[in-house]
Write an enzyme that holds these catalytic residues in place. Sequence first.
Site, PDB file in Angstrom:
ATOM      1  N   SER A 113     -37.000  -4.190 -21.933  1.00  0.00           N
ATOM      2  CA  SER A 113     -36.241  -3.178 -22.654  1.00  0.00           C
ATOM      3  C   SER A 113     -36.480  -1.761 -22.143  1.00  0.00           C
ATOM      4  O   SER A 113     -36.267  -1.481 -20.980  1.00  0.00           O
ATOM      5  CB  SER A 113     -36.536  -3.289 -24.140  1.00  0.00           C
ATOM      6  OG  SER A 113     -35.694  -2.436 -24.853  1.00  0.00           O
ATOM      7  N   HIS A 114     -36.996  -0.913 -23.019  1.00  0.00           N
ATOM      8  CA  HIS A 114     -37.177   0.504 -22.695  1.00  0.00           C
ATOM      9  C   HIS A 114     -38.485   0.781 -21.961  1.00  0.00           C
ATOM     10  O   HIS A 114     -38.766   1.917 -21.610  1.00  0.00           O
ATOM     11  CB  HIS A 114     -37.149   1.305 -23.993  1.00  0.00           C
ATOM     12  CG  HIS A 114     -38.141   0.778 -24.993  1.00  0.00           C
ATOM     13  ND1 HIS A 114     -37.983  -0.439 -25.600  1.00  0.00           N
ATOM     14  CD2 HIS A 114     -39.310   1.279 -25.433  1.00  0.00           C
ATOM     15  CE1 HIS A 114     -39.011  -0.649 -26.403  1.00  0.00           C
ATOM     16  NE2 HIS A 114     -39.832   0.369 -26.325  1.00  0.00           N
ATOM     17  N   ASP A 279     -30.473   1.932 -22.879  1.00  0.00           N
ATOM     18  CA  ASP A 279     -31.819   1.663 -22.358  1.00  0.00           C
ATOM     19  C   ASP A 279     -31.826   0.605 -21.253  1.00  0.00           C
ATOM     20  O   ASP A 279     -30.776   0.214 -20.748  1.00  0.00           O
ATOM     21  CB  ASP A 279     -32.735   1.220 -23.499  1.00  0.00           C
ATOM     22  CG  ASP A 279     -32.354  -0.154 -24.021  1.00  0.00           C
ATOM     23  OD1 ASP A 279     -31.165  -0.491 -23.949  1.00  0.00           O
ATOM     24  OD2 ASP A 279     -33.238  -0.900 -24.483  1.00  0.00           O
ATOM     25  N   ASP A 281     -32.133  -2.658 -21.057  1.00  0.00           N
ATOM     26  CA  ASP A 281     -31.307  -3.868 -21.152  1.00  0.00           C
ATOM     27  C   ASP A 281     -30.005  -3.643 -21.923  1.00  0.00           C
ATOM     28  O   ASP A 281     -29.326  -4.607 -22.284  1.00  0.00           O
ATOM     29  CB  ASP A 281     -32.102  -5.022 -21.764  1.00  0.00           C
ATOM     30  CG  ASP A 281     -32.609  -4.714 -23.155  1.00  0.00           C
ATOM     31  OD1 ASP A 281     -32.872  -3.534 -23.452  1.00  0.00           O
ATOM     32  OD2 ASP A 281     -32.756  -5.649 -23.962  1.00  0.00           O
ATOM     33  N   LYS A 378     -28.426  -5.934 -30.825  1.00  0.00           N
ATOM     34  CA  LYS A 378     -27.924  -4.568 -30.897  1.00  0.00           C
ATOM     35  C   LYS A 378     -27.180  -4.286 -29.591  1.00  0.00           C
ATOM     36  O   LYS A 378     -27.406  -4.953 -28.583  1.00  0.00           O
ATOM     37  CB  LYS A 378     -29.036  -3.576 -31.166  1.00  0.00           C
ATOM     38  CG  LYS A 378     -30.216  -3.614 -30.231  1.00  0.00           C
ATOM     39  CD  LYS A 378     -31.286  -2.705 -30.800  1.00  0.00           C
ATOM     40  CE  LYS A 378     -32.454  -2.525 -29.862  1.00  0.00           C
ATOM     41  NZ  LYS A 378     -33.473  -3.567 -30.025  1.00  0.00           N
TER      42      LYS A 378
HETATM   43  C1  G16 Z   1     -37.178  -4.071 -29.978  1.00  0.00           C
HETATM   44  C2  G16 Z   1     -36.564  -4.850 -31.089  1.00  0.00           C
HETATM   45  C3  G16 Z   1     -36.130  -3.920 -32.196  1.00  0.00           C
HETATM   46  C4  G16 Z   1     -37.284  -3.035 -32.635  1.00  0.00           C
HETATM   47  C5  G16 Z   1     -37.833  -2.301 -31.433  1.00  0.00           C
HETATM   48  C6  G16 Z   1     -39.073  -1.502 -31.757  1.00  0.00           C
HETATM   49  O1  G16 Z   1     -36.193  -3.317 -29.362  1.00  0.00           O
HETATM   50  O2  G16 Z   1     -35.453  -5.580 -30.637  1.00  0.00           O
HETATM   51  O3  G16 Z   1     -35.669  -4.712 -33.243  1.00  0.00           O
HETATM   52  O4  G16 Z   1     -36.875  -2.122 -33.591  1.00  0.00           O
HETATM   53  O5  G16 Z   1     -38.203  -3.221 -30.443  1.00  0.00           O
HETATM   54  O6  G16 Z   1     -40.074  -2.375 -32.141  1.00  0.00           O
HETATM   55  P1  G16 Z   1     -41.568  -1.887 -32.296  1.00  0.00           P
HETATM   56  O7  G16 Z   1     -41.519  -0.781 -33.298  1.00  0.00           O
HETATM   57  O8  G16 Z   1     -42.310  -3.095 -32.775  1.00  0.00           O
HETATM   58  O9  G16 Z   1     -42.036  -1.380 -30.957  1.00  0.00           O
HETATM   59  P2  G16 Z   1     -36.015  -3.364 -27.796  1.00  0.00           P
HETATM   60  O10 G16 Z   1     -34.867  -2.438 -27.516  1.00  0.00           O
HETATM   61  O11 G16 Z   1     -37.320  -2.868 -27.251  1.00  0.00           O
HETATM   62  O12 G16 Z   1     -35.752  -4.793 -27.493  1.00  0.00           O
END
Ligand code: G16
Length: 545
Positions: A113-114, A279, A281, A378
């Site tokens: 992801s990010h 981001d 992905d 999302k």
């Molecule tokens: C993921 C999850 C999201 C979550 C985010 C932050 O996003 O898919 O549902 O809100 O992480 O999670 P945390 O607060 O546990 O770091 P992504 O975009 O990273 O896949």
Amino acid sequence: MTIQTIKTTPYNDQKPGTSGLRKSVKQFKKSDYLQNFVQAIFNTLEGIQGSTLILGGDGRYFNREAIQIILRMAAAAGFGRVIIGQGGILSTPAASNLIRQYQALGGIILSASHNAGGPEGDFGIKFNIANGGPAPESLTEAIFAASQHIHEYHIAPINPVPLDKLGAYEISGMQVEVIDSVSAYEELMESLFDFDKIAALLQSGSFKMRFDAMHAVTGPYAHRILEERLGAPEGTVIHGQPLADFGGGHPDPNQAHAKELMSLLYARNGDIDFGAASDGDGDRNMILGKQFFVTPSDSLAVLAANATAAPGYRNGIAGIARSMPTSQAPDRVAVKLGLPYFETPTGWKFFGNLLDAGKITLCGEESFGTSSNHVREKDGLWAVLFWLNLLAEKQDSVSNIVRKHWAEYGRNYYSRHDYEEIDLKAANELVNALLEQLPSLSGKTFGKLCVANADNFAYTDPVDGSVSKNQGIRILFTDGSRIIFRLSGTGTQGATLRVYLEKYEADPSKHDQDVQEALSELIAIAEQVAKIVAFTGREAADVIT
Ligand code: G16
């Protein structure tokens, strides 16, 4: 074809976090680390024989190598067909769409992801189920349990599949199709939004936008949809070339990491009306107007309040869900529209049942995530197109639309303070100290604020009754203000403490305060209660969004 069986030993750290297994590339490159986890997934799934698997990733370092390994293991496991995005590229929402469209057993999405990429960065792998959404906790726990007992994995000895050329192959009795990563997603977007109206806006000459793909997966999607299909001038998409290390940047669409976009939108005499970013992905989004940042919580609330502006939602929405730390702004919209609304734990997987059961149409999270029932993830570009549809329909600016929304519903001042890579032991001690205080916090006053309730958030899924405990510490005040503490489930180094702060203001004459100033009382209480400086040694948050 002889399938090879390779002996292996389990790793004890393959527990998926908020969204799949995320580790450093170095960890993923350890002997059989990836293979173990993939075999754990395959050992856990039922119905693999002859079924379809969707496979792709955000293009980060190790993506291509991992795809070839997974293909060979999928052939050995007995999948009938694997659909791969060209170049190994699939955004998370596009993969979710393909899983649904091809009625696949599921999909493997390679992304952290990010998180930063490159040899020194992170890699990740997540499995999405047949509804297109992230594996629920029961499945991720079963996969983790399987990973603890892995002693062998199976792999078919086949040559690498050319990923850059569209085509279909048969390998070891398994069909492999390399497809255009964008087409199906583009069609889906066109079915939801008024492309003619958006095209007219983008081509009007009086409206300028920039979309920052952050050298990540949405580049090809944004180029095709915004510039080629909708006719936005060339150069509308910046950083549109996916790079294995994201150009050395951090592909996180927020004020701290999308600096160039921020400076374009905040330039004193700037002429950009609308800014957006996505981001690594492609599932997150940030929305900006001229010198105006839309919090993800407000974005969800505004889209929900105006959903009927977009053709795909013309008949109204069934309900709204938000994650617990997300501001309560969307709830106010639901109340006014007489719709059901839900508060789930952090993690997109918790929206799946509500969407499948038709209880909600829109959902979102403070962590820059918004989406609807069109997929089960999302969706960054979806949010951007929704905003464009809204801007085209209302012929108004981002800031005016949001300000009018606040005037009608009140403003939920909101901010998240992140303390990154703190010592894990210190983070756990801080959380334990907070938990011990919880019973004594109810009824306590801090200046003008009085605590109505303090708890450790637990969620009972209204569809399947499953219970998820320990989902964040909440301090809820009688005036609706909230302070929430959580440890992130997506970091790969030490612990990340997230402090979420929210204060409601009904009076429009007070809607123009600086956010941190408006929240200053709560920020001070958070420090007083959690003793962040003492526990972590940090004087200030690393990232404030
Ligand atoms: C993921 C999850 C999201 C979550 C985010 C932050 O996003 O898919 O549902 O809100 O992480 O999670 P945390 O607060 O546990 O770091 P992504 O975009 O990273 O896949």
